[in-house]
Design a protein around this motif. Structure first.
Motif, PDB file in Angstrom:
ATOM      1  N   TRP A   1     -26.586  -3.808  16.044  1.00 57.55           N
ATOM      2  CA  TRP A   1     -25.479  -2.887  16.297  1.00 57.55           C
ATOM      3  C   TRP A   1     -24.994  -2.247  15.002  1.00 57.55           C
ATOM      4  N   HIS A   2     -24.869  -3.046  13.961  1.00 53.58           N
ATOM      5  CA  HIS A   2     -24.363  -2.510  12.700  1.00 53.58           C
ATOM      6  C   HIS A   2     -25.356  -1.537  12.077  1.00 53.58           C
ATOM      7  N   LEU A   3     -26.634  -1.802  12.271  1.00 53.09           N
ATOM      8  CA  LEU A   3     -27.641  -0.843  11.817  1.00 53.09           C
ATOM      9  C   LEU A   3     -27.552   0.449  12.619  1.00 53.09           C
ATOM     10  N   GLN A   4     -27.306   0.330  13.935  1.00 53.14           N
ATOM     11  CA  GLN A   4     -27.264   1.506  14.796  1.00 53.14           C
ATOM     12  C   GLN A   4     -26.027   2.362  14.544  1.00 53.14           C
ATOM     13  N   THR A   5     -24.866   1.726  14.374  1.00 48.47           N
ATOM     14  CA  THR A   5     -23.644   2.504  14.147  1.00 48.47           C
ATOM     15  C   THR A   5     -23.550   2.994  12.710  1.00 48.47           C
ATOM     16  N   ASP A   6     -24.103   2.199  11.779  1.00 47.28           N
ATOM     17  CA  ASP A   6     -24.083   2.536  10.352  1.00 47.28           C
ATOM     18  C   ASP A   6     -22.654   2.747   9.854  1.00 47.28           C
ATOM     19  N   ARG A   7     -21.701   2.016  10.430  1.00 48.94           N
ATOM     20  CA  ARG A   7     -20.302   2.140  10.022  1.00 48.94           C
ATOM     21  C   ARG A   7     -19.845   0.980   9.144  1.00 48.94           C
ATOM     22  N   TYR A   8     -20.512  -0.162   9.278  1.00 55.09           N
ATOM     23  CA  TYR A   8     -20.017  -1.364   8.608  1.00 55.09           C
ATOM     24  C   TYR A   8     -21.070  -2.015   7.722  1.00 55.09           C
ATOM     25  N   LEU A   9     -22.125  -1.287   7.404  1.00 52.27           N
ATOM     26  CA  LEU A   9     -23.159  -1.836   6.536  1.00 52.27           C
ATOM     27  C   LEU A   9     -22.724  -1.783   5.076  1.00 52.27           C
ATOM     28  N   PRO A  10     -23.062  -2.825   4.292  1.00 47.23           N
ATOM     29  CA  PRO A  10     -22.882  -2.701   2.838  1.00 47.23           C
ATOM     30  C   PRO A  10     -23.872  -1.674   2.305  1.00 47.23           C
ATOM     31  N   SER A  11     -23.663  -1.222   1.099  1.00 44.56           N
ATOM     32  CA  SER A  11     -24.632  -0.307   0.507  1.00 44.56           C
ATOM     33  C   SER A  11     -25.956  -1.035   0.303  1.00 44.56           C
ATOM     34  N   ALA A  12     -27.048  -0.284   0.264  1.00 47.61           N
ATOM     35  CA  ALA A  12     -28.364  -0.898   0.074  1.00 47.61           C
ATOM     36  C   ALA A  12     -28.408  -1.686  -1.231  1.00 47.61           C
ATOM     37  N   ASP A  13     -27.777  -1.163  -2.280  1.00 42.61           N
ATOM     38  CA  ASP A  13     -27.780  -1.852  -3.574  1.00 42.61           C
ATOM     39  C   ASP A  13     -27.103  -3.211  -3.487  1.00 42.61           C
ATOM     40  N   GLU A  14     -26.078  -3.328  -2.623  1.00 44.73           N
ATOM     41  CA  GLU A  14     -25.371  -4.602  -2.500  1.00 44.73           C
ATOM     42  C   GLU A  14     -26.231  -5.669  -1.824  1.00 44.73           C
ATOM     43  N   LEU A  15     -27.285  -5.248  -1.137  1.00 49.58           N
ATOM     44  CA  LEU A  15     -28.174  -6.204  -0.493  1.00 49.58           C
ATOM     45  C   LEU A  15     -29.292  -6.675  -1.417  1.00 49.58           C
ATOM     46  N   ASP A  16     -29.405  -6.078  -2.586  1.00 52.02           N
ATOM     47  CA  ASP A  16     -30.441  -6.502  -3.533  1.00 52.02           C
ATOM     48  C   ASP A  16     -30.280  -7.977  -3.881  1.00 52.02           C
ATOM     49  N   GLY A  17     -31.358  -8.746  -3.690  1.00 48.85           N
ATOM     50  CA  GLY A  17     -31.332 -10.150  -4.068  1.00 48.85           C
ATOM     51  C   GLY A  17     -30.628 -11.065  -3.085  1.00 48.85           C
ATOM     52  N   THR A  18     -30.201 -10.527  -1.948  1.00 49.21           N
ATOM     53  CA  THR A  18     -29.535 -11.366  -0.955  1.00 49.21           C
ATOM     54  C   THR A  18     -30.571 -12.054  -0.067  1.00 49.21           C
ATOM     55  N   ILE A  19     -30.081 -12.922   0.803  1.00 46.93           N
ATOM     56  CA  ILE A  19     -30.930 -13.623   1.768  1.00 46.93           C
ATOM     57  C   ILE A  19     -30.476 -13.241   3.160  1.00 46.93           C
ATOM     58  N   LEU A  20     -31.406 -12.761   3.958  1.00 47.68           N
ATOM     59  CA  LEU A  20     -31.124 -12.321   5.327  1.00 47.68           C
ATOM     60  C   LEU A  20     -31.184 -13.511   6.270  1.00 47.68           C
TER      61      LEU A  20
END
Length: 340
Positions: free
Chosen positions: A214-233
């Motif tokens: 849902w968050h990918l589809q709405t794209d309203r509440y995603l962190p920036s792509a850079d903030e996901l660098d090095g994270t764990i999904l």
């Protein structure tokens, strides 16, 4: 600059915890059962807020009231923790009514998963660590709280971190019958499956697969792509039990957006394969098929990632209160998972 995260202070014996319904409510009998277990097992003092006493028809029409209960609970100086009663399927409607400044000014331990991963991802965006547990089913199913659940829930309540999370000895996805209170059938745990051989450490982002989608589809509440660098999904597929190729398609789309390559690791929860309302019959090897589809996408878009499957979080039992926003370490050499 990387986002700064806050782990709200641990609870203490006797702490007051707010009981709220950011998603759906539960029957009063279930709420009372869970609150009794909070008192008797954990020596916590549950305070039932208005939304947790309301019926679904009213809650459905009043997402702003659900948001208000959350903010009031966070801001109440006598409240040390906030526990969602259960999940649902519409909490994304609540997020626009939240004031992030009010939540960030009073970081409080929040416990919820499933639909509540909407709020947990929102809290992630504002640097607040939260935990994956609810009144129902975490504290209602089975004649007694499973020892594995109690062990890690106690850490989530009273300690700074979960630490090392060991595999469970047994698991089940059988529905609990509250009318008969008969014990469920449990199976020996075949263990976790590791993919990749590099030890990785990063902030944990994700949760329920449907909510992430849902968050990918709405794209309203995603962190920036850079903030996901090095994270764990982290992903778990809930009682929706999606066809494995649907999970592959979503991960592929994340790959095409340049998001999947950002993660250094992947945690996949042990999948539930049964739900009374399921409209298809998953095969016996559902978990293996799901893993194969996921690995296929990883090999294409993020071949160096370290992944571990059948981890104890999500909708199969028993499970741990996965701490979104915490630092996770995946160590395939030691077959160990640690949260700090």
């Amino acid at each position: 600059m990387p986002r700064v995260f806050t782990t709200p202070p641990p609870l203490e014996p006797g702490s007051r915890v707010a009981i709220v319904a950011p998603s759906r409510p539960i029957d009063e009998s279930m709420r009372d059962r869970a609150c009794s277990r909070l008192r008797e097992t954990f020596d916590l003092d549950p305070v039932v807020f208005e939304t947790a006493r309301s019926d679904w028809e009213w809650l459905k029409d009043n997402p702003q009231a659900r948001a208000q209960d959350i903010m009031d609970a966070f801001e109440d100086s006598t409240i040390d923790g906030v526990v969602a009663v259960t999940g649902g399927d519409d909490q994304i409607r609540v997020l626009k009514h939240l004031d992030p400044d009010r939540l960030a000014a009073s970081p409080t331990r929040f416990y919820g998963f499933s639909d509540n991963d909407n709020l947990r991802l929102y809290l992630w965006n504002h640097g607040i660590v939260s935990y994956g547990a609810t009144l129902h089913p975490t504290l209602t199913v089975d004649p007694e709280i499973h020892p594995y659940v109690e062990r890690y829930l106690r850490r989530a309540f009273f300690e700074q971190s979960l630490g090392v999370v060991d595999p469970t000895d047994e698991w089940t996805d059988e529905w609990f019958d509250f009318d008969t209170e008969e014990p469920r059938e449990w199976h020996d745990n075949p263990g976790r499956t590791w993919h990749g051989d590099e030890r990785v450490t990063g902030r944990l982002w994700g949760g329920n697969f449907s909510i992430v989608k849902w968050h990918l589809q709405t794209d309203r509440y995603l962190p920036s792509a850079d903030e996901l660098d090095g994270t764990i999904l982290a992903l778990e597929t809930s009682e929706d039990v999606p066809v494995p190729r649907e999970v592959k398609y979503t991960l592929r789309s994340m790959g095409e957006r340049g998001l999947l390559e950002r993660f250094d690791g992947l945690l996949m929860g042990r999948p539930r394969t049964f739900s009374p309302e399921l409209e298809w019959e998953p095969p016996e090897d559902y978990g293996e098929r799901l893993r194969e589809e996921v690995v296929t996408v990883l090999d294409e878009y993020n071949p160096d990632v370290t992944a571990v499957f059948d981890v104890e979080f999500g909708h199969a039992d028993p499970n741990v209160p996965l701490p979104l926003g915490a630092t996770a370490t995946l160590d395939p050499t030691e077959a160990a998972i640690r949260f700090e």
